[in-house]
Structure formats: structure tokens, C-alpha cells
Scaffold this motif. Structure first.
Motif, mmCIF file in Angstrom:
data_model
loop_
_atom_site.group_PDB
_atom_site.id
_atom_site.type_symbol
_atom_site.label_atom_id
_atom_site.label_comp_id
_atom_site.label_asym_id
_atom_site.label_seq_id
_atom_site.Cartn_x
_atom_site.Cartn_y
_atom_site.Cartn_z
ATOM 1 N N ASP A 1 0.826 -1.207 0.000
ATOM 2 C CA ASP A 1 0.000 0.000 0.000
ATOM 3 C C ASP A 1 0.862 1.260 0.000
ATOM 4 N N GLN A 2 1.969 1.230 0.765
ATOM 5 C CA GLN A 2 2.848 2.400 0.826
ATOM 6 C C GLN A 2 3.454 2.705 -0.539
ATOM 7 N N LEU A 3 3.910 1.669 -1.230
ATOM 8 C CA LEU A 3 4.496 1.872 -2.553
ATOM 9 C C LEU A 3 3.469 2.436 -3.533
ATOM 10 N N PHE A 4 2.269 1.877 -3.487
ATOM 11 C CA PHE A 4 1.258 2.266 -4.466
ATOM 12 C C PHE A 4 0.682 3.646 -4.200
ATOM 13 N N THR A 5 0.450 3.951 -2.933
ATOM 14 C CA THR A 5 -0.222 5.219 -2.614
ATOM 15 C C THR A 5 0.741 6.380 -2.403
ATOM 16 N N ARG A 6 2.012 6.094 -2.072
ATOM 17 C CA ARG A 6 2.931 7.188 -1.755
ATOM 18 C C ARG A 6 4.173 7.202 -2.639
ATOM 19 N N ASP A 7 5.007 6.162 -2.545
ATOM 20 C CA ASP A 7 6.332 6.204 -3.177
ATOM 21 C C ASP A 7 6.261 6.276 -4.697
ATOM 22 N N LEU A 8 5.488 5.400 -5.302
ATOM 23 C CA LEU A 8 5.417 5.379 -6.764
ATOM 24 C C LEU A 8 4.839 6.669 -7.347
ATOM 25 N N PRO A 9 3.691 7.155 -6.859
ATOM 26 C CA PRO A 9 3.152 8.404 -7.440
ATOM 27 C C PRO A 9 4.093 9.596 -7.265
ATOM 28 N N GLN A 10 4.687 9.705 -6.068
ATOM 29 C CA GLN A 10 5.579 10.832 -5.823
ATOM 30 C C GLN A 10 6.799 10.777 -6.730
ATOM 31 N N LEU A 11 7.379 9.602 -6.873
ATOM 32 C CA LEU A 11 8.592 9.485 -7.678
ATOM 33 C C LEU A 11 8.300 9.649 -9.162
ATOM 34 N N ALA A 12 7.202 9.083 -9.628
ATOM 35 C CA ALA A 12 6.841 9.245 -11.039
ATOM 36 C C ALA A 12 6.619 10.721 -11.378
ATOM 37 N N ALA A 13 5.986 11.455 -10.461
ATOM 38 C CA ALA A 13 5.764 12.886 -10.680
ATOM 39 C C ALA A 13 7.083 13.649 -10.690
ATOM 40 N N ALA A 14 7.985 13.291 -9.765
ATOM 41 C CA ALA A 14 9.279 13.974 -9.697
ATOM 42 C C ALA A 14 10.103 13.736 -10.959
ATOM 43 N N LEU A 15 10.026 12.516 -11.499
ATOM 44 C CA LEU A 15 10.811 12.181 -12.687
ATOM 45 C C LEU A 15 10.127 12.635 -13.977
ATOM 46 N N GLY A 16 8.857 13.028 -13.860
ATOM 47 C CA GLY A 16 8.119 13.417 -15.045
ATOM 48 C C GLY A 16 7.832 12.248 -15.965
ATOM 49 N N VAL A 17 7.637 11.079 -15.376
ATOM 50 C CA VAL A 17 7.402 9.861 -16.155
ATOM 51 C C VAL A 17 5.912 9.528 -16.114
ATOM 52 N N PRO A 18 5.223 9.566 -17.239
ATOM 53 C CA PRO A 18 3.815 9.153 -17.233
ATOM 54 C C PRO A 18 3.745 7.635 -17.104
ATOM 55 N N VAL A 19 3.107 7.172 -16.073
ATOM 56 C CA VAL A 19 3.075 5.734 -15.829
ATOM 57 C C VAL A 19 1.713 5.351 -15.258
ATOM 58 N N ARG A 20 1.191 4.245 -15.716
ATOM 59 C CA ARG A 20 -0.079 3.735 -15.220
ATOM 60 C C ARG A 20 0.219 2.640 -14.201
ATOM 61 N N MET A 21 -0.309 2.800 -12.994
ATOM 62 C CA MET A 21 0.002 1.884 -11.896
ATOM 63 C C MET A 21 -1.244 1.121 -11.472
ATOM 64 N N ASP B 1 1.431 -0.194 -16.403
ATOM 65 C CA ASP B 1 2.872 -0.255 -16.664
ATOM 66 C C ASP B 1 3.624 -0.804 -15.462
ATOM 67 N N VAL B 2 3.127 -0.496 -14.267
ATOM 68 C CA VAL B 2 3.730 -0.971 -13.023
ATOM 69 C C VAL B 2 2.639 -1.634 -12.196
ATOM 70 N N VAL B 3 2.862 -2.880 -11.823
ATOM 71 C CA VAL B 3 1.890 -3.629 -11.031
ATOM 72 C C VAL B 3 2.532 -3.995 -9.695
ATOM 73 N N VAL B 4 1.878 -3.622 -8.605
ATOM 74 C CA VAL B 4 2.392 -3.885 -7.259
ATOM 75 C C VAL B 4 1.607 -5.044 -6.661
ATOM 76 N N ILE B 5 2.310 -6.123 -6.341
ATOM 77 C CA ILE B 5 1.678 -7.308 -5.769
ATOM 78 C C ILE B 5 2.399 -7.663 -4.474
ATOM 79 N N ASN B 6 2.113 -8.833 -3.914
ATOM 80 C CA ASN B 6 2.847 -9.320 -2.750
ATOM 81 C C ASN B 6 3.291 -10.759 -2.980
ATOM 82 N N HIS B 7 4.283 -11.207 -2.203
ATOM 83 C CA HIS B 7 4.866 -12.535 -2.410
ATOM 84 C C HIS B 7 3.822 -13.641 -2.290
ATOM 85 N N HIS B 8 2.877 -13.475 -1.362
ATOM 86 C CA HIS B 8 1.862 -14.511 -1.171
ATOM 87 C C HIS B 8 1.062 -14.719 -2.457
#
Length: 687
Positions: A84-104, A199-206
Motif C-alpha cells: 500500500d505504501q508503494l502504491f499510494t505514496r512512493d510510486l506516485p511521488q517518484l513518477a511525478a518527480a521524474l516526469g514519467v507518465p506511468v499507469r500503476m 505499466d507498473v503492477v504492485v503485488i505481494n509474495h503470497h
């Protein structure tokens, strides 16, 4: 350098994109080194195993090259919290900072999503006495009207341990698939559709390994289209994989089937069979199976090398499995006559056949190359699993066809696309240069391996204390002495102390002793694992550090509290570990692995137990220092760390903290922590 590596290096430079856009970013040589290695792996394909110690910044180190590459990425984590942290915080913030259009997209297992169909008849499955469950069910039904994703983790106030969750979620066994009347609006299918388009899919090991086992969650279609796969918190891969790649039969599954059989039978085929008797027979057989294992202690895994588990009467066990098979066969025959009348009944017919096959499998001798055991901790689970995931990784992951782009395929028919890049990262992966604790069981001996040390100044920020007069771990007084020392430290620091135990027995003993010591006083509040959900305990602990009266908290935890706990600042200033975390020798899986090593002429203790303890010890110690400004004390209440030869290997695995040699130095260190905290508070107030 390749264009991707150059872009990565520029991003992490002191005047690069992150320095200009990310709050608190500072260039770290280790982070840049890891990011460049991952960029190289993405360029060339192959496998990279990287141990990046706490503070390196591994999350940005793998996200930046993956996002800048423009390749499709699958990102797997060990926990839903990090997911949840990656999807809701880290990925959106970093994609915006890099200016990379990405569908998550975020993809979890079935148990995380509301099933509209099962919600529709959940109330009918409840007894008249289950008022609390009906109230919880009504809240879920109200929330269901507004949710878009159906992710139960988003529902306010829903405890992840709530018994209402199995009533309103589906499993592989009871899902109706395309026959479900709610199929078009199904939240699980919606999440899968979004994943296939992302483009980016966040899953878990289980979820990842569950799919490898049953090919059911949609990963079979998703993985071949992905060019980059990253496993964060990779140290949990082997144990997670073993859990899902084996076979199991649980009394909980049987009771769920019995409940669904009764509800669906009465709803769709009333009078065509005696559904109450059929369901009752399955339920009774499940309870008889549990009773056959009644002599076994709870919270225990029982070896199962013979026809029946250790300590279980063979005749009673065989009779219980036979009765279970007969009850399931009777249900299967009744369902066969009505299966075409409703999708629910057709799926129940398949479930009866599957459960019957599992019961028959466990009634027969185990196959070679697997280990079988009985788990009596919660209900009853019959388990059969491989010893590791090496063969699965080699045959089902690394041997998969390389990715081939459509344009390349059209231009050069019959050629292969670029190799898939596999990245495995964690703060703890082993105790030797090859990280063999991880790479061996995971079938990654041929991977590129790198280790990156923490940027923290541990000699200045942290101290290690091993109480010289502490009773030996096997002594009956050991836990009481740990509780006394932990209580003294917590009282001195105003809480801010976490006690990590290696067993649930020690958890209860130490927790009860601390609770008794501080009851009714102004001393620290005692929080004990199991009293509240982990998330709530962590919130209470953090809030205690800001208590106006300076009371603070002391938290006693085991198992999951050894990792995934991030409390920077002075909220946590001392971690107390009761004893060295060796694998439990009575565990059937541990025993089988040790026997395998001994058969190869190797030392099970030196090659398995010590490396496993080193990794677990590093995980526990990693809770202490989380930022460059943190300071703290690690206390390991096990004199074997300094008196036994293998202690040197374990000490070498720990961060290079300064050593405290006695009680006087301990008190000085505690006073220093208090002074630093008081000084920091005064400086903050003056600002």
C-alpha cells in the motif's frame, strides 16, 4: 555507461532531479551504486541479488531505474502494508518527480477484496446467536455501496482479524468465476483488468506464489508481458514460497465448505437432498479429525514421518480421515444431481471433489522429496511442502521465455526479445559474501550478488550490550531476568523500549511480568502482541513517546515484530532481544532441512542454523536505527553471543555498534540517550 545508467546517475546526483524535488533527499553512494547495478541488470537482463542495509534507500534505488527504463514492471513485496505504501505514496511521488507518465495498479489476493456474491447470502449463513457478526456484516454491506475498489483494507474500523472477512470474501475453492451473477462488477476481476493494462503492477509474495501453485490469479497472463521483476523484502521469499507450493487441508476449509453447502443447498435445491445432514456430517468429520489430534499440544507443528503424525493414535487418525472422505463423497454425490441448477452448487461439487482428493492424499504415504507435518496452532492444518523453492524458481521463473516486443517480433521472426531482469533486494539476505542463506534455497547461485553497507555511523549512533550475568537461555529464570532488565531500561528511558522474543512462551512470561510491574503506576504502558492488531499497537507506541506526562510505552512482541517496524526519531531508543533466534529444532521443516544437509556431509548447525540466526538477528537489530539522526541501545540477553565460538559469526553480522562492557557503561549510555532527547526537545521548543 548506457543511456539508462547515465540517466540514473544524473537523477541521484547532488544537483539532480531528486535533490530538487524530494524532501530530505541527500546523495548516498550506496544508493547510487545499487541503482546503477539495477539499471545494468535491466539493460542486460539476468538476476541480481542485492543486500542493502538499513539507510541505503533501496526503494528509490530500484524504482528510479525501473521507471526511467520505460519497461513494464512487476513489483512484489512481503507485506500488504509496504504494498500500500508503494502504491499510494512512493510510486506516485517518484513518477511525478521524474516526469514519467506511468499507469500503476495494485493487485492483492482474493481475501483482500469484497465478494459481492458472497455478501448477498452471508447473513443466511449465520446462526441466530451470532449478533456481533451480524452487526459487523451490516457495516460491511453499508461500506460496499460506496467503495470503488472493494479493497477491505480501505474500510475504516475493520480489524484484519475480523471473523466477518471470510464471510464476505471468496477463495479459489468457492469462487464461481464466469458463472457468478456478479462477475462483470467483481472487484477481483476489476483489479486484474487494471493490472493487465498497467505499466507498473504492485503485488505481494503470497499472491505471486499462490499463482505459481494454482495458476488462478491472473499472473499466468501478466508475468510473460513484464520485462522487469523486483522482489523487495526478498528474505521472505523462500518461506512464503514453501507455504504456497505445497498441499494442505485445514479444518477451517472443511467448516467453510459445510456452511456453504447448507446455505446454497437450502437456497437453490431445498428438498432435493438432506443438506442439513450432509453438511453436519462434514462438520462432524472435521471436528473428529481435530479430536484425533487432541493429545497434541497447541501452537505446535508435529512431525509426520510415518502414516500418522507423531503423538497421534494411528487407528483414530486413520478412522477420522476415512470418515472425512466418506462425508465428502456423500456430499459430492448429492451435489452431482443438482449441480446444473445453480453455479453455487456446481462450484460446491468441484470443492467436494477437491477436498476429497486432499483427504485421500494425506491418508496415503508421503512422496519422496517433501516434508509433511501437522499444525495444531489454530484449528488443524495438514501440510505437505517442498524443502525450498529452488526448483520452482529455476523451472517456472528463470526458465520462462524472454520478453519479445511486437515490433521486434515482426521485424525478426523467430528471434528472442531482451532477457527479463530479476532483482531481489532486502536489508538482510545472508551472513557470507555469496549470501548463500538466500541464494541457495532460492535457486539463485548463478546470480550476480552485491552487498551495500549502511551509511549510518553505528559506532556513534548505537551501542550493544550483552548482560554478562544473565541466566542462560535454557534456565527457567531467564525470561524473568529479561523482564527485570527491560523494565529497568524502560523506566529509565520513559518507555521507548521494544522487547523482541523468540517464542510465544517468552512473550507471555515477559509481557505478564512487565504488566505486573507497572500496573497502576505512572511508569510505561505495557503493550503486548496479540492484545490489539499490530497496526494499533504501533500507533499506541508512537503516541506514547509524545505523552505529555513522559510515561511512554514498552512493547513486547514476537514473530512479525522482528521486521517491518519503522519508528525513526526517539520514539524507540532501546531494543531488547531475549535470546539468539536460532531456528526451532523441533520444527518439522527445520528438521528435514537439517537432515538433508547432514546427508550431504555438511554441518546443519554451521550451514543452516547459524546463518538463519544471523539473518534474524540483523532483522531484529534493524528496528533500532532508522535515520542518520537516531540514537539507541541494542540489548541481547544471551551470553552465548560472547562465550561461544559461533558468537563471533553472529556479532560480525550485526551493525558495527560500540560495545558496552558492564552495568556502569549501560547506565551511562541510558543517561546519554535521555540527555540527547532532552536537548533535542529544548532545541525544538526554542525554534
Amino acid at each position: 555507461m548506457s543511456p539508462l545508467q547515465e540517466a540514473v546517475a544524473a537523477t541521484f546526483a547532488s544537483d539532480g532531479t531528486l535533490a530538487c524535488t524530494a524532501d530530505g533527499f541527500r546523495p548516498r553512494a550506496g544508493q547510487t551504486q545499487l541503482a546503477l547495478a539495477i539499471a545494468r541488470t535491466i539493460d542486460q537482463g539476468g538476476e541480481l541479488v542485492a543486500e542493502a542495509a538499513t539507510g541505503v534507500g533501496k526503494t528509490f534505488a530500484y524504482l528510479v531505474p525501473a521507471l526511467l527504463s520505460g519497461e513494464r514492471m512487476l513489483l512484489s513485496t512481503a507485506t500488504k502494508a509496504l504494498q500500500d505504501q508503494l502504491f499510494t505514496r512512493d510510486l506516485p511521488q517518484l513518477a511525478a518527480a521524474l516526469g514519467v507518465p506511468v499507469r500503476m495498479a495494485l493487485l492483492k489476493g482474493r481475501a483482500s477484496y469484497l465478494c459481492k456474491h458472497r455478501l448477498g447470502f452471508a447473513d443466511a449463513a449465520l446462526g441466530s446467536h451470532e449478533l456481533a457478526l451480524r452487526v459487523a456484516l451490516a457495516k460491511v454491506a453499508q461500506w460496499a455501496q460506496a467503495t470503488r475498489t472493494g479493497d477491505l483494507g480501505e474500510m475504516p474500523g475493520l480489524d484484519e482479524r475480523s471473523p466477518v472477512i471470510p464471510l464476505v470474501t471468496s477463495t479459489r475453492e468457492n469462487c464461481l468465476g464466469a458463472e457468478c451473477p456478479q462477475f462483470r462488477s467483481c472487484h477481483v476481476n476489476q483489479a486484474r483488468r487494471e493490472a493487465m493494462a498497467a505499466d507498473v503492477v504492485v503485488i505481494n509474495h503470497h499472491l505471486f506464489f499462490a499463482d505459481l501453485s494454482v495458476r488462478e490469479s491472473g499472473m499466468a497472463e501478466l508475468l510473460p508481458t513484464v520485462r522487469v521483476v523486483v522482489f523487495d523484502e526478498a528474505h521472505q521469499l523462500n518461506e512464503t514460497g514453501v507455504q504456497f507450493l505445497g498441499r494442505h487441508l485445514a479444518t477451517g476449509q472443511l467448516l467453510d465448505f459445510s456452511r456453504d453447502l447448507l446455505a446454497a443447498g437450502i437456497q437453490h435445491a431445498r428438498g432435493l437432498a438432506d443438506w442439513m445432514v450432509l453438511a453436519g456430517n462434514v462438520e462432524r468429520a472435521a471436528r473428529d479429525l481435530r479430536m484425533a489430534a487432541a493429545p497434541a499440544k497447541t501452537s505446535q507443528r508435529l512431525r509426520w514421518a510415518l502414516q500418522q503424525p507423531d503423538g497421534v493414535d494411528g487407528a483414530a487418525w486413520a478412522l477420522a480421515l476415512t470418515s472425512l472422505g466418506q462425508a465428502l463423497a456423500a456430499a459430492q454425490r448429492a451435489l452431482a444431481n443438482v449441480a446444473e441448477s445453480a453455479p453455487d452448487l456446481a462450484r460446491l461439487h468441484e470443492r467436494a471433489a477437491d477436498l476429497g482428493e486432499r483427504a485421500a492424499r494425506f491418508a496415503a504415504p508421503a512422496e519422496a522429496g517433501v516434508v509433511r507435518w501437522l499444525d495444531v496452532a489454530a484449528g488443524l492444518r495438514l501440510i505437505e511442502s517442498p524443502l525450498d523453492i529452488a526448483e520452482t524458481v529455476q523451472t517456472k521463473l528463470l526458465a520462462q521465455p524472454d520478453v519479445q516486443g511486437e515490433a521486434q517480433a515482426e521485424a525478426n521472426p523467430g528471434t528472442h526479445g531482451p532477457r527479463r531482469a530479476w532483482v531481489f533486494v532486502s536489508a538482510t539476505l545472508g551472513a557470507d559474501a555469496r549470501l548463500s542463506w538466500f541464494t541457495g534455497p532460492c535457486g539463485l547461485e548463478g546470480a550476480e550478488v552485491m552487498q551495500i553497507a549502511s551509511p549510518f555511523d553505528y559506532a556513534h549512533q548505537a551501542a550493544l550490550y550483552v548482560p554478562p550475568e544473565m541466566a542462560r537461555p535454557a534456565d527457567a529464570h531467564h525470561s524473568a531476568e529479561v523482564a527485570t532488565l527491560a523494565g529497568d531500561i524502560a523506566a529509565h528511558l520513559g518507555g521507548r523500549t521494544m522487547v523482541l522474543t523468540t517464542t510465544l512462551r517468552a512473550l507471555r512470561t515477559i509481557g505478564d511480568a512487565l504488566a505486573a510491574r507497572f500496573v497502576g503506576r505512572t511508569g510505561p504502558e505495557v503493550l503486548i502482541q496479540g492484545a490489539l492488531p499490530k497496526r494499533v499497537l504501533m500507533e499506541r507506541f508512537r503516541a506514547g513517546a509524545d505523552d505529555a506526562l513522559g510515561r511512554g510505552c514498552v512493547l513486547v512482541g514476537s514473530a512479525t515484530f522482528w521486521e517491518g517496524v519503522d519508528m525513526p526519531g526517539d520514539a524507540l531508543q532501546c531494543v531488547v532481544i531475549d535470546k539468539l533466534p536460532f531456528p526451532p529444532p523441533g520444527d518439522p521443516l527445520v528438521e528435514a532441512r537439517c537432515q538433508q544437509l547432514e546427508a550431504q556431509g555438511r554441518s546443519a548447525f554451521a550451514d543452516y542454523s547459524v546463518p538463519a540466526a544471523a539473518v534474524a538477528l540483523k532483522q531484529g537489530a534493524g528496528r533500532l536505527i532508522r535515520r542518520e539522526t537516531d540514537a539507541g541501545l541494542l540489548v541481547i540477553c544471551d551470553t552465548r553471543l560472547t562465550s561461544m565460538g559461533y558468537g563471533r559469526r553472529l556479532l560480525a553480522a550485526l551493525p558495527p555498534m560500540r560495545r558496552l562492557r558492564g552495568q556502569d557503561e549501560l547506565m551511562q549510555a541510558l543517561d546519554q540517550l535521555n540527555d540527547q532527547r532532552t536537548g533535542a526537545d529544548a532545541a525544538a521548543e526554542s525554534d
